[in-house]
Scaffold this motif. Structure first.
Motif, PDB file in Angstrom:
ATOM      1  N   ASP A 181       0.817  -1.210   0.000  1.00  0.00           N
ATOM      2  CA  ASP A 181       0.000   0.000   0.000  1.00  0.00           C
ATOM      3  C   ASP A 181       0.850   1.260   0.000  1.00  0.00           C
ATOM      4  O   ASP A 181       2.067   1.233   0.225  1.00  0.00           O
ATOM      5  N   GLY A 182       0.174   2.388  -0.230  1.00  0.00           N
ATOM      6  CA  GLY A 182       0.825   3.682  -0.265  1.00  0.00           C
ATOM      7  C   GLY A 182       1.005   4.288   1.110  1.00  0.00           C
ATOM      8  O   GLY A 182       0.635   3.727   2.132  1.00  0.00           O
ATOM      9  N   GLY A 183       1.564   5.484   1.098  1.00  0.00           N
ATOM     10  CA  GLY A 183       1.921   6.204   2.315  1.00  0.00           C
ATOM     11  C   GLY A 183       3.179   6.997   2.022  1.00  0.00           C
ATOM     12  O   GLY A 183       3.199   7.799   1.098  1.00  0.00           O
ATOM     13  N   ASP A 184       4.242   6.755   2.774  1.00  0.00           N
ATOM     14  CA  ASP A 184       5.514   7.409   2.501  1.00  0.00           C
ATOM     15  C   ASP A 184       6.523   6.382   2.006  1.00  0.00           C
ATOM     16  O   ASP A 184       6.818   5.402   2.689  1.00  0.00           O
ATOM     17  N   ALA A 185       7.073   6.620   0.821  1.00  0.00           N
ATOM     18  CA  ALA A 185       7.971   5.649   0.199  1.00  0.00           C
ATOM     19  C   ALA A 185       9.311   5.559   0.912  1.00  0.00           C
ATOM     20  O   ALA A 185       9.929   4.488   0.943  1.00  0.00           O
ATOM     21  N   THR A 186       9.801   6.662   1.481  1.00  0.00           N
ATOM     22  CA  THR A 186      11.081   6.593   2.187  1.00  0.00           C
ATOM     23  C   THR A 186      10.955   5.782   3.473  1.00  0.00           C
ATOM     24  O   THR A 186      11.865   5.037   3.842  1.00  0.00           O
ATOM     25  N   TYR A 187       9.834   5.913   4.150  1.00  0.00           N
ATOM     26  CA  TYR A 187       9.589   5.112   5.356  1.00  0.00           C
ATOM     27  C   TYR A 187       9.482   3.636   4.998  1.00  0.00           C
ATOM     28  O   TYR A 187      10.063   2.773   5.667  1.00  0.00           O
ATOM     29  N   LEU A 188       8.758   3.343   3.934  1.00  0.00           N
ATOM     30  CA  LEU A 188       8.630   1.967   3.481  1.00  0.00           C
ATOM     31  C   LEU A 188       9.994   1.401   3.090  1.00  0.00           C
ATOM     32  O   LEU A 188      10.336   0.268   3.459  1.00  0.00           O
ATOM     33  N   GLY A 189      10.791   2.180   2.366  1.00  0.00           N
ATOM     34  CA  GLY A 189      12.117   1.720   1.975  1.00  0.00           C
ATOM     35  C   GLY A 189      12.994   1.433   3.179  1.00  0.00           C
ATOM     36  O   GLY A 189      13.741   0.446   3.203  1.00  0.00           O
ATOM     37  N   HIS A 190      12.903   2.293   4.194  1.00  0.00           N
ATOM     38  CA  HIS A 190      13.675   2.083   5.428  1.00  0.00           C
ATOM     39  C   HIS A 190      13.331   0.736   6.049  1.00  0.00           C
ATOM     40  O   HIS A 190      14.235  -0.041   6.406  1.00  0.00           O
ATOM     41  N   TRP A 191      12.045   0.437   6.165  1.00  0.00           N
ATOM     42  CA  TRP A 191      11.649  -0.811   6.811  1.00  0.00           C
ATOM     43  C   TRP A 191      11.831  -2.024   5.922  1.00  0.00           C
ATOM     44  O   TRP A 191      12.002  -3.153   6.413  1.00  0.00           O
ATOM     45  N   MET A 192      11.855  -1.826   4.617  1.00  0.00           N
ATOM     46  CA  MET A 192      12.215  -2.942   3.743  1.00  0.00           C
ATOM     47  C   MET A 192      13.671  -3.338   3.962  1.00  0.00           C
ATOM     48  O   MET A 192      14.011  -4.522   3.973  1.00  0.00           O
ATOM     49  N   ARG A 193      14.525  -2.336   4.164  1.00  0.00           N
ATOM     50  CA  ARG A 193      15.929  -2.632   4.446  1.00  0.00           C
ATOM     51  C   ARG A 193      16.093  -3.222   5.847  1.00  0.00           C
ATOM     52  O   ARG A 193      16.800  -4.217   6.037  1.00  0.00           O
ATOM     53  N   GLN A 194      15.472  -2.589   6.827  1.00  0.00           N
ATOM     54  CA  GLN A 194      15.622  -3.032   8.215  1.00  0.00           C
ATOM     55  C   GLN A 194      15.095  -4.450   8.420  1.00  0.00           C
ATOM     56  O   GLN A 194      15.659  -5.226   9.194  1.00  0.00           O
ATOM     57  N   SER A 195      14.022  -4.771   7.754  1.00  0.00           N
ATOM     58  CA  SER A 195      13.398  -6.082   7.938  1.00  0.00           C
ATOM     59  C   SER A 195      14.133  -7.188   7.192  1.00  0.00           C
ATOM     60  O   SER A 195      14.039  -8.360   7.549  1.00  0.00           O
ATOM     61  N   GLY A 196      14.843  -6.821   6.125  1.00  0.00           N
ATOM     62  CA  GLY A 196      15.481  -7.812   5.273  1.00  0.00           C
ATOM     63  C   GLY A 196      14.703  -8.133   4.014  1.00  0.00           C
ATOM     64  O   GLY A 196      15.178  -8.886   3.163  1.00  0.00           O
ATOM     65  N   LEU A 197      13.506  -7.560   3.865  1.00  0.00           N
ATOM     66  CA  LEU A 197      12.709  -7.845   2.671  1.00  0.00           C
ATOM     67  C   LEU A 197      13.400  -7.349   1.411  1.00  0.00           C
ATOM     68  O   LEU A 197      13.349  -8.015   0.363  1.00  0.00           O
ATOM     69  N   ALA A 198      14.069  -6.202   1.483  1.00  0.00           N
ATOM     70  CA  ALA A 198      14.768  -5.677   0.308  1.00  0.00           C
ATOM     71  C   ALA A 198      15.836  -6.655  -0.175  1.00  0.00           C
ATOM     72  O   ALA A 198      16.006  -6.857  -1.384  1.00  0.00           O
ATOM     73  N   ASP A 199      16.546  -7.271   0.763  1.00  0.00           N
ATOM     74  CA  ASP A 199      17.581  -8.240   0.386  1.00  0.00           C
ATOM     75  C   ASP A 199      16.985  -9.543  -0.145  1.00  0.00           C
ATOM     76  O   ASP A 199      17.614 -10.235  -0.943  1.00  0.00           O
ATOM     77  N   LEU A 200      15.779  -9.873   0.293  1.00  0.00           N
ATOM     78  CA  LEU A 200      15.136 -11.116  -0.124  1.00  0.00           C
ATOM     79  C   LEU A 200      14.573 -11.031  -1.539  1.00  0.00           C
ATOM     80  O   LEU A 200      14.517 -12.045  -2.251  1.00  0.00           O
ATOM     81  N   LEU A 201      14.172  -9.852  -1.970  1.00  0.00           N
ATOM     82  CA  LEU A 201      13.471  -9.708  -3.246  1.00  0.00           C
ATOM     83  C   LEU A 201      14.196 -10.327  -4.438  1.00  0.00           C
ATOM     84  O   LEU A 201      13.543 -10.959  -5.284  1.00  0.00           O
ATOM     85  N   PRO A 202      15.521 -10.199  -4.568  1.00  0.00           N
ATOM     86  CA  PRO A 202      16.172 -10.793  -5.740  1.00  0.00           C
ATOM     87  C   PRO A 202      16.031 -12.309  -5.832  1.00  0.00           C
ATOM     88  O   PRO A 202      16.236 -12.879  -6.906  1.00  0.00           O
ATOM     89  N   SER A 203      15.669 -12.968  -4.741  1.00  0.00           N
ATOM     90  CA  SER A 203      15.518 -14.430  -4.757  1.00  0.00           C
ATOM     91  C   SER A 203      14.074 -14.853  -4.967  1.00  0.00           C
ATOM     92  O   SER A 203      13.736 -16.015  -4.753  1.00  0.00           O
ATOM     93  N   LEU A 204      13.222 -13.905  -5.410  1.00  0.00           N
ATOM     94  CA  LEU A 204      11.793 -14.183  -5.577  1.00  0.00           C
ATOM     95  C   LEU A 204      11.340 -13.911  -7.008  1.00  0.00           C
ATOM     96  O   LEU A 204      10.414 -13.123  -7.246  1.00  0.00           O
ATOM     97  N   PRO A 205      11.931 -14.570  -8.008  1.00  0.00           N
ATOM     98  CA  PRO A 205      11.589 -14.246  -9.396  1.00  0.00           C
ATOM     99  C   PRO A 205      10.168 -14.620  -9.790  1.00  0.00           C
ATOM    100  O   PRO A 205       9.660 -14.124 -10.795  1.00  0.00           O
ATOM    101  N   GLU A 206       9.514 -15.490  -9.025  1.00  0.00           N
ATOM    102  CA  GLU A 206       8.151 -15.892  -9.361  1.00  0.00           C
ATOM    103  C   GLU A 206       7.100 -15.083  -8.618  1.00  0.00           C
ATOM    104  O   GLU A 206       5.900 -15.257  -8.827  1.00  0.00           O
ATOM    105  N   THR A 207       7.545 -14.218  -7.725  1.00  0.00           N
ATOM    106  CA  THR A 207       6.627 -13.422  -6.914  1.00  0.00           C
ATOM    107  C   THR A 207       6.206 -12.162  -7.663  1.00  0.00           C
ATOM    108  O   THR A 207       7.014 -11.544  -8.361  1.00  0.00           O
TER     109      THR A 207
END
Length: 228
Positions: free
Chosen positions: A108-134
């Protein structure tokens, strides 16, 4: 229109207002490779907490599949909630399997910089490259977070160091074209000049579909490309 940019590691449907018309819904089904009714989804409301106009009520509307985006109400086989701010405290061994088992992430929407921060902090940003079918389906900031920059105009989180986001794609996005009084083509042109890279201005009837290096605009509304 189809263009080619940096290769994305997941399949993307980057929207301004969600799945708002038949063309965008067809694009979603094509990315999924199966009917929506056979796909499992995880809803990510995290960006809302970083934006001053969002509230607990608006977060609930997203999760409940209510307007304005109604993303969680498209008829999924199942829908779960993935709150990124909670993930660092529960361990990857719990949440990574949830993400790997999902067919689609509804962001969902909101603030993209906040979302980006938590994607990095959570590890989701690092996981994304291993999800080619998602499939990643973003709404507004949920789409903008994957771009290199969002522009100072769209930064609402006071702790954001700048307007940089994750850069999974090579273009930027100006959402809600002609939806709000300030989101005019003229403003988008000024914003794009400051961004300095290729950028799309899209309204709520438009989405950008990304598969590998192919970028396709899917629209029943208005949009404009500002080349680099």
């Amino acid at each position: 229109m189809t263009a080619t940019y940096k290769e994305a590691s997941v399949r993307l449907l980057l929207t301004s207002g969600g799945v708002t018309n038949a063309s965008i819904r067809d694009a979603l089904a094509d990315l999924l490779g199966k009917p929506i009714a056979d796909a499992s989804a995880l809803a990510i409301p995290t960006a809302q907490w970083g934006h001053p106009v969002c509230t607990p009520a608006s977060a609930w509307r997203f999760i409940a599949g209510q307007p304005p985006s109604a993303m969680c109400g498209l008829g999924w086989k199942s829908v779960g909630v993935l709150e990124l701010t909670a993930l660092p405290s529960i361990g990857a061994e719990r949440w990574v399997p949830w993400v790997r088992q999902a067919d689609v992430l509804l962001v969902d929407g909101g603030d993209a910089t906040y979302l980006g921060h938590w994607m990095r902090q959570s590890g989701l940003a690092d996981l994304l490259p291993s999800l080619p079918e998602t499939v990643w389906v973003g709404v507004s900031a949920g789409s903008m977070v994957l771009t290199p920059r969002i522009g100072a105009d769209f930064v609402e989180w006071p702790s954001a160091p700048d307007d940089r986001t994750l850069g999974l794609v090579d273009f930027s996005i100006f959402p809600h074209l002609d939806v709000f009084p300030q989101n005019t083509v003229a403003e988008a042109k000024r914003w794009a000049a400051e961004i300095g890279g290729p950028a799309y201005a899209i309204d709520d009837q438009t989405a950008i579909k990304v598969t590998g290096t192919a970028v396709e605009v899917v629209s029943e509304g208005q949009w404009k490309l500002f080349p680099a």
